[in-house]
Write a protein that holds these residues in place. Structure first.
Motif, PDB file in Angstrom:
ATOM      1  N   ASP A 228       0.804  -1.223   0.000  1.00 20.17           N
ATOM      2  CA  ASP A 228       0.000   0.000   0.000  1.00 20.17           C
ATOM      3  C   ASP A 228       0.838   1.274   0.000  1.00 20.17           C
ATOM      4  O   ASP A 228       0.290   2.371   0.168  1.00 20.17           O
ATOM      5  N   ASN A 229       2.151   1.164  -0.162  1.00 19.00           N
ATOM      6  CA  ASN A 229       2.994   2.354  -0.185  1.00 19.00           C
ATOM      7  C   ASN A 229       2.717   3.201  -1.420  1.00 19.00           C
ATOM      8  O   ASN A 229       2.749   2.714  -2.543  1.00 19.00           O
ATOM      9  N   LEU A 230       2.469   4.497  -1.202  1.00 19.65           N
ATOM     10  CA  LEU A 230       2.314   5.422  -2.312  1.00 19.65           C
ATOM     11  C   LEU A 230       3.679   5.881  -2.787  1.00 19.65           C
ATOM     12  O   LEU A 230       4.641   5.919  -2.014  1.00 19.65           O
ATOM     13  N   ILE A 231       3.760   6.270  -4.048  1.00 15.48           N
ATOM     14  CA  ILE A 231       5.025   6.734  -4.601  1.00 15.48           C
ATOM     15  C   ILE A 231       5.539   7.955  -3.838  1.00 15.48           C
ATOM     16  O   ILE A 231       6.742   8.103  -3.604  1.00 15.48           O
ATOM     17  N   ILE A 232       4.632   8.822  -3.418  1.00 13.35           N
ATOM     18  CA  ILE A 232       5.054  10.020  -2.706  1.00 13.35           C
ATOM     19  C   ILE A 232       5.605   9.671  -1.330  1.00 13.35           C
ATOM     20  O   ILE A 232       6.543  10.299  -0.842  1.00 13.35           O
ATOM     21  N   ASP A 233       5.045   8.646  -0.687  1.00 17.89           N
ATOM     22  CA  ASP A 233       5.569   8.206   0.612  1.00 17.89           C
ATOM     23  C   ASP A 233       6.983   7.664   0.459  1.00 17.89           C
ATOM     24  O   ASP A 233       7.871   7.974   1.270  1.00 17.89           O
TER      25      ASP A 233
ATOM     26  N   LYS B 124      -4.646  11.901   3.920  1.00 19.18           N
ATOM     27  CA  LYS B 124      -4.704  12.836   2.788  1.00 19.18           C
ATOM     28  C   LYS B 124      -5.687  12.350   1.730  1.00 19.18           C
ATOM     29  O   LYS B 124      -6.365  13.152   1.084  1.00 19.18           O
ATOM     30  N   ILE B 125      -5.753  11.033   1.554  1.00 19.05           N
ATOM     31  CA  ILE B 125      -6.678  10.485   0.555  1.00 19.05           C
ATOM     32  C   ILE B 125      -8.116  10.849   0.900  1.00 19.05           C
ATOM     33  O   ILE B 125      -8.897  11.277   0.040  1.00 19.05           O
ATOM     34  N   ASP B 126      -8.490  10.727   2.174  1.00 20.09           N
ATOM     35  CA  ASP B 126      -9.846  11.091   2.593  1.00 20.09           C
ATOM     36  C   ASP B 126     -10.093  12.585   2.406  1.00 20.09           C
ATOM     37  O   ASP B 126     -11.192  13.005   2.023  1.00 20.09           O
ATOM     38  N   PHE B 127      -9.061  13.384   2.683  1.00 18.71           N
ATOM     39  CA  PHE B 127      -9.215  14.827   2.518  1.00 18.71           C
ATOM     40  C   PHE B 127      -9.512  15.175   1.059  1.00 18.71           C
ATOM     41  O   PHE B 127     -10.449  15.934   0.765  1.00 18.71           O
ATOM     42  N   TYR B 128      -8.730  14.619   0.157  1.00 17.42           N
ATOM     43  CA  TYR B 128      -8.946  14.920  -1.265  1.00 17.42           C
ATOM     44  C   TYR B 128     -10.276  14.367  -1.757  1.00 17.42           C
ATOM     45  O   TYR B 128     -10.953  14.977  -2.585  1.00 17.42           O
ATOM     46  N   ASN B 129     -10.668  13.220  -1.259  1.00 17.45           N
ATOM     47  CA  ASN B 129     -11.915  12.598  -1.717  1.00 17.45           C
ATOM     48  C   ASN B 129     -13.134  13.392  -1.266  1.00 17.45           C
ATOM     49  O   ASN B 129     -14.070  13.622  -2.031  1.00 17.45           O
TER      50      ASN B 129
ATOM     51  N   LYS C 191      -3.946  10.794  -9.648  1.00 17.26           N
ATOM     52  CA  LYS C 191      -2.761  10.297 -10.344  1.00 17.26           C
ATOM     53  C   LYS C 191      -1.703   9.821  -9.355  1.00 17.26           C
ATOM     54  O   LYS C 191      -1.123   8.748  -9.503  1.00 17.26           O
ATOM     55  N   VAL C 192      -1.447  10.644  -8.340  1.00 19.89           N
ATOM     56  CA  VAL C 192      -0.421  10.301  -7.346  1.00 19.89           C
ATOM     57  C   VAL C 192      -0.799   9.032  -6.596  1.00 19.89           C
ATOM     58  O   VAL C 192       0.027   8.140  -6.382  1.00 19.89           O
ATOM     59  N   VAL C 193      -2.076   8.928  -6.213  1.00 23.11           N
ATOM     60  CA  VAL C 193      -2.543   7.766  -5.443  1.00 23.11           C
ATOM     61  C   VAL C 193      -2.476   6.491  -6.269  1.00 23.11           C
ATOM     62  O   VAL C 193      -2.228   5.403  -5.736  1.00 23.11           O
ATOM     63  N   SER C 194      -2.652   6.612  -7.582  1.00 22.53           N
ATOM     64  CA  SER C 194      -2.710   5.414  -8.433  1.00 22.53           C
ATOM     65  C   SER C 194      -1.331   4.900  -8.840  1.00 22.53           C
ATOM     66  O   SER C 194      -1.230   3.812  -9.408  1.00 22.53           O
ATOM     67  N   ALA C 195      -0.260   5.645  -8.558  1.00 19.79           N
ATOM     68  CA  ALA C 195       1.069   5.293  -9.077  1.00 19.79           C
ATOM     69  C   ALA C 195       1.808   4.320  -8.172  1.00 19.79           C
ATOM     70  O   ALA C 195       1.792   4.449  -6.945  1.00 19.79           O
ATOM     71  N   PHE C 196       2.465   3.331  -8.784  1.00 19.61           N
ATOM     72  CA  PHE C 196       3.371   2.431  -8.069  1.00 19.61           C
ATOM     73  C   PHE C 196       4.678   3.173  -7.758  1.00 19.61           C
ATOM     74  O   PHE C 196       5.157   3.976  -8.570  1.00 19.61           O
ATOM     75  N   GLY C 197       5.264   2.886  -6.606  1.00 18.05           N
ATOM     76  CA  GLY C 197       6.562   3.455  -6.266  1.00 18.05           C
ATOM     77  C   GLY C 197       7.689   2.461  -6.402  1.00 18.05           C
ATOM     78  O   GLY C 197       8.862   2.820  -6.320  1.00 18.05           O
TER      79      GLY C 197
ATOM     80  N   LYS D 231       7.708  19.082  -7.766  1.00 20.04           N
ATOM     81  CA  LYS D 231       6.649  20.092  -7.671  1.00 20.04           C
ATOM     82  C   LYS D 231       5.285  19.447  -7.484  1.00 20.04           C
ATOM     83  O   LYS D 231       4.467  19.896  -6.675  1.00 20.04           O
ATOM     84  N   ILE D 232       5.045  18.377  -8.249  1.00 17.78           N
ATOM     85  CA  ILE D 232       3.754  17.684  -8.154  1.00 17.78           C
ATOM     86  C   ILE D 232       3.571  17.081  -6.773  1.00 17.78           C
ATOM     87  O   ILE D 232       2.502  17.188  -6.161  1.00 17.78           O
ATOM     88  N   PHE D 233       4.621  16.443  -6.258  1.00 12.52           N
ATOM     89  CA  PHE D 233       4.538  15.826  -4.930  1.00 12.52           C
ATOM     90  C   PHE D 233       4.333  16.892  -3.855  1.00 12.52           C
ATOM     91  O   PHE D 233       3.615  16.673  -2.881  1.00 12.52           O
ATOM     92  N   GLU D 234       4.972  18.034  -4.044  1.00  8.40           N
ATOM     93  CA  GLU D 234       4.843  19.115  -3.061  1.00  8.40           C
ATOM     94  C   GLU D 234       3.420  19.650  -3.034  1.00  8.40           C
ATOM     95  O   GLU D 234       2.862  19.919  -1.962  1.00  8.40           O
TER      96      GLU D 234
END
Length: 607
Positions: A408-413, A523-528, A545-551, A480-483
């Protein structure tokens, strides 16, 4: 001449009367009138017919008082309900038996056991039933768990998973893929493809898309065509792909004919009409765990590793010394019972091997001296300090590796973990240059009794810093996107992509949303919930997009570990199709209604 229309019974609108039950013992059963006494039925809903049946065939009941009749009525009604219940249960038994067969088969697939193990499970069930439920023993013996049946059940479940996955794919807003290739026990190249998708409500689905056996070459073109066909087969639109993750093999990342290069070209050709799309919007990730592991290889401590590996291999590679060493540790009442092998392909093995060697260094020294094979380095203070440093720094690298793992690790994490570790390395370097070893536990223990050349270790940290900066520089383009995703209320609007700037201004002016973001646990709940499609469509799309990406390719690596377990030396004849079905069941998080699945299958019992 007019012909008289024949009267039909249905036209007479005759209905059942409740009083017939008490007066004549008649009830409605399956749209017909049934006598509770003899269970005969009367087709016509007519009191005359009911009364005639009662008085003709059950005239003995005419002499009973009303109390007796009521008692008899309750008795007959109770008997009927009992019989109906027994009949219903008998009808359900074949369905339950088939469901039990599916349940056991699913467990066999999840545990990656042999199909023939179903017969052993059945023997166990029959043995238990014989002792605990002897009256139900026949039910257990009817469960079909032959090798062929188990195989068929697993294939059915796998196909059901595919159907449910394709239903979810239709709702994907964005998706990413991770793919990798490895060789099984029979030297067949197996390419596994995983998909990670998110729908409009930020519900994440991460599943194995397909396992493809590559019978010929495994060039970039072969892998690309296999991936492309799999995406088409499952109706995955390249218009909404958000990321690609794989390992660093030439066939994957080759600049001219690598699978990723060919896939990007394909994506660009399908997105020519999208003016907002740029290549940097696609997260192209060479597995972060692999890169972190490669960074750790720059430590020039071979003089330590070679001694450790040689000593451990002597102890463990020969049966007699190995048995003697374990007995030796028992006699000394040691905390540990053995040393640990080092393997290049196992990410954490170096740290485990080094740490165990250090903790058993005194026992190893005594044992090797007794064997007339002394390890002279164990008496060398400088070498021991190098060992301590290597144990400490590899332990920290292993902690980073573990934090990057997980389904369940997000790429941004993952990127945040790497950035945080790079900052720690800079701190370590600064402290070591100032003879401060507080962040290195083993060295810190010896700082008052040994002279520590901390500058030498600072140079090793500098090599790690340079390796991390070199390997992870490609992540800067996503910074920039991650920020924006992680800190939308604090990011500099002017540095953000232009299509996000107006929405960021509106968001940062909303103090209520700012408070919600700062107190939100997810953060996912906040955006949703709060970043709505009507007010912040571009920010919501970015988050999806960020949530759907593999890291990383962690899911692929863990999959191959299961594959080697599922297809071992005893199962070399396992077909590619059955291997795929079993591993799909073993890796799925999609719930399957086995009851409904069993109801679609012809009810057969074991012979």
């Amino acid at each position: 001449m007019s012909v008289a229309k024949k009267r039909k019974i249905v036209d007479e609108n005759r209905k059942y009367s409740d009083e017939w039950e008490e007066k004549y013992f008649f009830i409605i059963q399956n749209t017909k009138l049934m006598c509770l006494i003899c269970r005969e039925t009367v087709a016509v809903f007519k009191e005359y017919n009911v009364k005639r049946h009662y008085e003709t065939k059950h005239n003995d009941y005419l002499k009973f008082s009303s109390e007796v009749k009521q008692s008899k009525l309750r008795e007959f009604t109770s008997q009927l309900k009992t019989q109906q219940k027994m009949f219903s249960s008998a009808l359900q038994q074949p369905s339950n038996i088939v469901k039990a067969s599916y349940s056991v088969s699913f467990l066999i697939a999840k545990k990656m056991k042999k199909f023939s193990d179903g017969e052993f499970v059945k023997e166990c069930l029959e043995a238990v039933a014989k002792d605990i439920l002897p009256d139900k023993n026949k039910l257990f013996s009817n469960i079909s768990l032959s090798r062929q049946t188990v195989c068929r059940r697993i294939n059915d479940i796998s196909n059901e998973i595919i159907v449910k996955l394709r239903d979810r794919i239709q709702d994907f807003k964005y998706f990413s893929i991770a793919f990798d290739e490895s060789t099984d026990i029979s030297d067949t190249a197996q390419l596994v493809i995983f998909v990670r998708g998110v729908n409009e409500s930020f519900q994440i689905t991460e599943e194995m898309l397909k396992l493809i056996s590559l019978k010929g070459t495994t060039k970039g073109e072969d892998i690309f065509h296999a991936v492309e066909n799999s995406l088409c087969e499952n109706n995955l639109d390249l218009e909404i792909i958000s990321g690609i993750s794989t390992d660093g093999a030439p066939a994957m990342v080759g600049k001219e004919k690598g699978a990723i290069k060919l896939l990007i070209d394909k994506i660009e050709s399908t997105r020519k009409t999208n003016n907002f799309w740029k290549r940097d919007d696609l997260f192209i990730i060479h597995c972060l765990i692999h890169q972190q592991n490669l960074c750790s290889q720059v430590l020039s401590m071979n003089h330590v590793m070679q001694v450790v590996i040689k000593t451990v291999n002597y102890i463990r590679s020969h049966a007699l010394p190995h048995r003697q060493f374990k007995e030796f540790l028992k006699e000394l009442d040691s905390e540990y019972g053995d040393v640990v092998y080092f393997s290049h392909v196992r990410w954490l093995s170096r740290g485990k091997c080094l740490k165990r060697f250090y903790e058993l260094r005194h026992e190893i020294d005594l044992f090797m001296n007794d064997k007339q094979k002394p390890v002279l380095e164990l008496s060398n203070d400088e070498w021991l300090l190098d060992l301590c440093f290597l144990v400490d720094i590899v332990e920290k690298l292993n902690q980073l590796n573990i934090s990057l793992q997980g389904k369940d690790n997000l790429i941004i994490d993952s990127c945040n973990y790497i950035n945080a570790f790079q900052k720690k390395l800079l701190l370590f370097e600064f402290q070591l240059k100032n003879n401060n070893v507080q962040h290195f536990p083993l060295l810190n223990e010896l700082k008052n009794s040994k002279h520590i050349d901390s500058i030498k270790y600072a140079q090793e940290i500098r090599k790690l810093i340079a390796a991390f900066e070199s390997r992870f520089t490609n992540l800067d383009k996503y910074k920039k996107i991650f920020e924006v995703y992680s800190s939308p209320f604090h990011t500099d609007v002017n540095s953000a992509p232009e299509y996000l700037q107006m929405e960021l201004i509106d968001l940062q002016c909303n103090n209520e949303l700012k408070h919600i973001f700062e107190t939100s646990k997810s953060k996912i709940d906040f955006y949703n919930i709060n970043i709505t499609k009507e007010h912040f469509p571009n920010l919501r799309n970015l988050a999806q997009k960020v949530v759907s990406a593999f890291g990383s390719t962690y899911t692929c690596e863990s999959f191959f570990s299961k594959m080697k377990f599922a297809k071992d030396k005893s199962r070399t004849n396992l077909t590619d199709e059955n291997l795929q079905h079993q591993l799909r069941c073993a890796n799925t998080s999609i719930s399957i209604d086995l009851k409904k699945l069993s109801e679609r299958v012809e009810k057969q019992i074991s012979h």
